[in-house]
Design a protein around this motif. Structure first.
Motif, PDB file in Angstrom:
ATOM      1  N   LEU A  88     -18.395 -39.941 -29.942  1.00 22.10           N
ATOM      2  CA  LEU A  88     -18.086 -41.167 -30.676  1.00 22.10           C
ATOM      3  C   LEU A  88     -18.993 -41.360 -31.890  1.00 22.10           C
ATOM      4  CD1 LEU A  88     -17.404 -43.515 -27.650  1.00 22.10           C
ATOM      5  CD2 LEU A  88     -15.738 -42.360 -29.116  1.00 22.10           C
ATOM      6  N   ASP A  89     -19.866 -40.385 -32.171  1.00 23.68           N
ATOM      7  CA  ASP A  89     -20.729 -40.417 -33.351  1.00 23.68           C
ATOM      8  C   ASP A  89     -19.859 -40.147 -34.580  1.00 23.68           C
ATOM      9  OD1 ASP A  89     -22.527 -39.996 -35.419  1.00 23.68           O
ATOM     10  OD2 ASP A  89     -23.829 -38.665 -34.258  1.00 23.68           O
ATOM     11  N   ALA A  90     -19.653 -41.169 -35.383  1.00 21.72           N
ATOM     12  CA  ALA A  90     -18.744 -41.067 -36.532  1.00 21.72           C
ATOM     13  C   ALA A  90     -19.231 -40.105 -37.608  1.00 21.72           C
ATOM     14  CB  ALA A  90     -18.516 -42.452 -37.139  1.00 21.72           C
ATOM     15  N   THR A  91     -20.493 -39.689 -37.534  1.00 21.49           N
ATOM     16  CA  THR A  91     -21.022 -38.777 -38.549  1.00 21.49           C
ATOM     17  C   THR A  91     -20.705 -37.317 -38.230  1.00 21.49           C
ATOM     18  OG1 THR A  91     -23.181 -38.503 -37.470  1.00 21.49           O
ATOM     19  CG2 THR A  91     -22.942 -40.351 -39.025  1.00 21.49           C
ATOM     20  N   LYS A  92     -20.175 -37.059 -37.056  1.00 20.11           N
ATOM     21  CA  LYS A  92     -19.916 -35.674 -36.639  1.00 20.11           C
ATOM     22  C   LYS A  92     -18.417 -35.357 -36.614  1.00 20.11           C
ATOM     23  CE  LYS A  92     -24.000 -35.224 -33.745  1.00 20.11           C
ATOM     24  NZ  LYS A  92     -24.771 -34.188 -34.347  1.00 20.11           N
ATOM     25  N   ARG A  93     -18.096 -34.169 -37.055  1.00 22.77           N
ATOM     26  CA  ARG A  93     -16.731 -33.654 -36.924  1.00 22.77           C
ATOM     27  C   ARG A  93     -16.575 -33.156 -35.494  1.00 22.77           C
ATOM     28  NH1 ARG A  93     -14.577 -29.893 -41.445  1.00 22.77           N
ATOM     29  NH2 ARG A  93     -13.838 -31.907 -42.126  1.00 22.77           N
ATOM     30  N   LEU A  94     -15.393 -33.309 -34.936  1.00 26.02           N
ATOM     31  CA  LEU A  94     -15.104 -32.828 -33.588  1.00 26.02           C
ATOM     32  C   LEU A  94     -14.131 -31.666 -33.669  1.00 26.02           C
ATOM     33  CD1 LEU A  94     -14.542 -36.277 -31.803  1.00 26.02           C
ATOM     34  CD2 LEU A  94     -16.662 -34.939 -31.957  1.00 26.02           C
ATOM     35  N   TYR A  95     -14.546 -30.527 -33.139  1.00 27.15           N
ATOM     36  CA  TYR A  95     -13.663 -29.367 -33.022  1.00 27.15           C
ATOM     37  C   TYR A  95     -13.238 -29.272 -31.570  1.00 27.15           C
ATOM     38  CZ  TYR A  95     -15.328 -27.792 -37.604  1.00 27.15           C
ATOM     39  OH  TYR A  95     -15.629 -27.689 -38.943  1.00 27.15           O
ATOM     40  N   LEU A  96     -11.947 -29.112 -31.331  1.00 31.96           N
ATOM     41  CA  LEU A  96     -11.411 -29.058 -29.975  1.00 31.96           C
ATOM     42  C   LEU A  96     -10.889 -27.672 -29.655  1.00 31.96           C
ATOM     43  CD1 LEU A  96      -9.203 -32.293 -30.083  1.00 31.96           C
ATOM     44  CD2 LEU A  96     -11.664 -32.100 -29.670  1.00 31.96           C
ATOM     45  N   HIS A  97     -11.166 -27.216 -28.431  1.00 37.51           N
ATOM     46  CA  HIS A  97     -10.555 -25.975 -27.963  1.00 37.51           C
ATOM     47  C   HIS A  97     -10.144 -26.155 -26.516  1.00 37.51           C
ATOM     48  CE1 HIS A  97     -13.103 -23.809 -25.062  1.00 37.51           C
ATOM     49  NE2 HIS A  97     -14.104 -24.453 -25.609  1.00 37.51           N
ATOM     50  N   CYS A  98      -9.196 -25.328 -26.085  1.00 42.54           N
ATOM     51  CA  CYS A  98      -8.730 -25.347 -24.692  1.00 42.54           C
ATOM     52  C   CYS A  98      -8.474 -23.900 -24.272  1.00 42.54           C
ATOM     53  CB  CYS A  98      -7.485 -26.227 -24.545  1.00 42.54           C
ATOM     54  SG  CYS A  98      -6.051 -25.673 -25.491  1.00 42.54           S
ATOM     55  N   ILE A 126      -9.848 -20.233 -25.474  1.00 36.63           N
ATOM     56  CA  ILE A 126     -11.178 -19.744 -25.113  1.00 36.63           C
ATOM     57  C   ILE A 126     -11.244 -18.216 -25.073  1.00 36.63           C
ATOM     58  CG2 ILE A 126     -10.797 -19.986 -22.613  1.00 36.63           C
ATOM     59  CD1 ILE A 126     -13.816 -20.741 -22.409  1.00 36.63           C
ATOM     60  N   SER A 127     -10.231 -17.566 -24.542  1.00 37.46           N
ATOM     61  CA  SER A 127     -10.259 -16.093 -24.463  1.00 37.46           C
ATOM     62  C   SER A 127     -10.271 -15.456 -25.837  1.00 37.46           C
ATOM     63  CB  SER A 127      -9.057 -15.575 -23.663  1.00 37.46           C
ATOM     64  OG  SER A 127      -9.120 -16.027 -22.350  1.00 37.46           O
ATOM     65  N   GLU A 128      -9.418 -15.961 -26.728  1.00 40.60           N
ATOM     66  CA  GLU A 128      -9.371 -15.405 -28.078  1.00 40.60           C
ATOM     67  C   GLU A 128     -10.672 -15.680 -28.829  1.00 40.60           C
ATOM     68  OE1 GLU A 128      -6.655 -15.371 -32.134  1.00 40.60           O
ATOM     69  OE2 GLU A 128      -6.016 -16.600 -30.442  1.00 40.60           O
ATOM     70  N   LEU A 129     -11.200 -16.880 -28.687  1.00 44.79           N
ATOM     71  CA  LEU A 129     -12.473 -17.200 -29.338  1.00 44.79           C
ATOM     72  C   LEU A 129     -13.582 -16.279 -28.838  1.00 44.79           C
ATOM     73  CD1 LEU A 129     -12.269 -21.096 -29.249  1.00 44.79           C
ATOM     74  CD2 LEU A 129     -12.231 -19.655 -31.302  1.00 44.79           C
TER      75      LEU A 129
END
Length: 138
Positions: A88-98, A126-129
């Motif tokens: 919830l820190d508005a200064t940070k970008r959120l990258y999502l993976h599954c 996750i496997s590809e990453l």
């Protein structure tokens, strides 16, 4: 073929040791691959503290294997309004993976509904990453 085996291992709640062994074997069989520029950016942002990498897989998948740099934020919890405090820190970008780049889209919508403005859904699972050398498993 190997990606299917790895995804099946995660879904089947395989042990972390099995997944690490299978992915090491997969890495040996693959030619050295270069991390795409957008993932270099993700990696640098996370390492520099400018972003968070959120793993939106469910707790049993997280327990089987996860990236050392990731924070667990299960889709089921996000959809119920629960979110890691640091996300919830508005200064940070959120990258999502599954696991396969599918659950990141409803997770992105859930985070945006919670007030997160800078959310990026990664198309790679996750496997590809891991195969690309994005990060080590914890």
């Amino acid at each position: 073929m190997m990606v299917r085996v790895l995804i099946a291992a995660i879904v089947a709640r395989s042990s972390n040791a099995f997944l690490q062994s299978a992915t090491r074997t997969a890495r040996r069989g693959l030619a050295a691959r270069v991390l795409p520029p957008h993932l270099e950016t993700v990696k640098a942002d996370v390492a520099g503290g400018d972003a968070l990498l959120l793993d939106v897989r469910e707790p049993h998948e997280w327990a089987a294997a996860h990236f050392a740099s990731a924070t667990s934020a299960p889709l089921s919890a996000l959809q119920q309004g629960a979110c890691p405090k640091e996300a919830l820190d508005a200064t940070k970008r959120l990258y999502l993976h599954c696991a396969a780049g599918i659950r990141v889209h409803p997770a992105k919508a859930a985070l945006e509904a919670l007030g997160c403005d800078d959310v990026v859904a990664l198309q790679e699972g996750i496997s590809e990453l891991y195969e690309l050398g994005f990060d080590d498993l914890a």
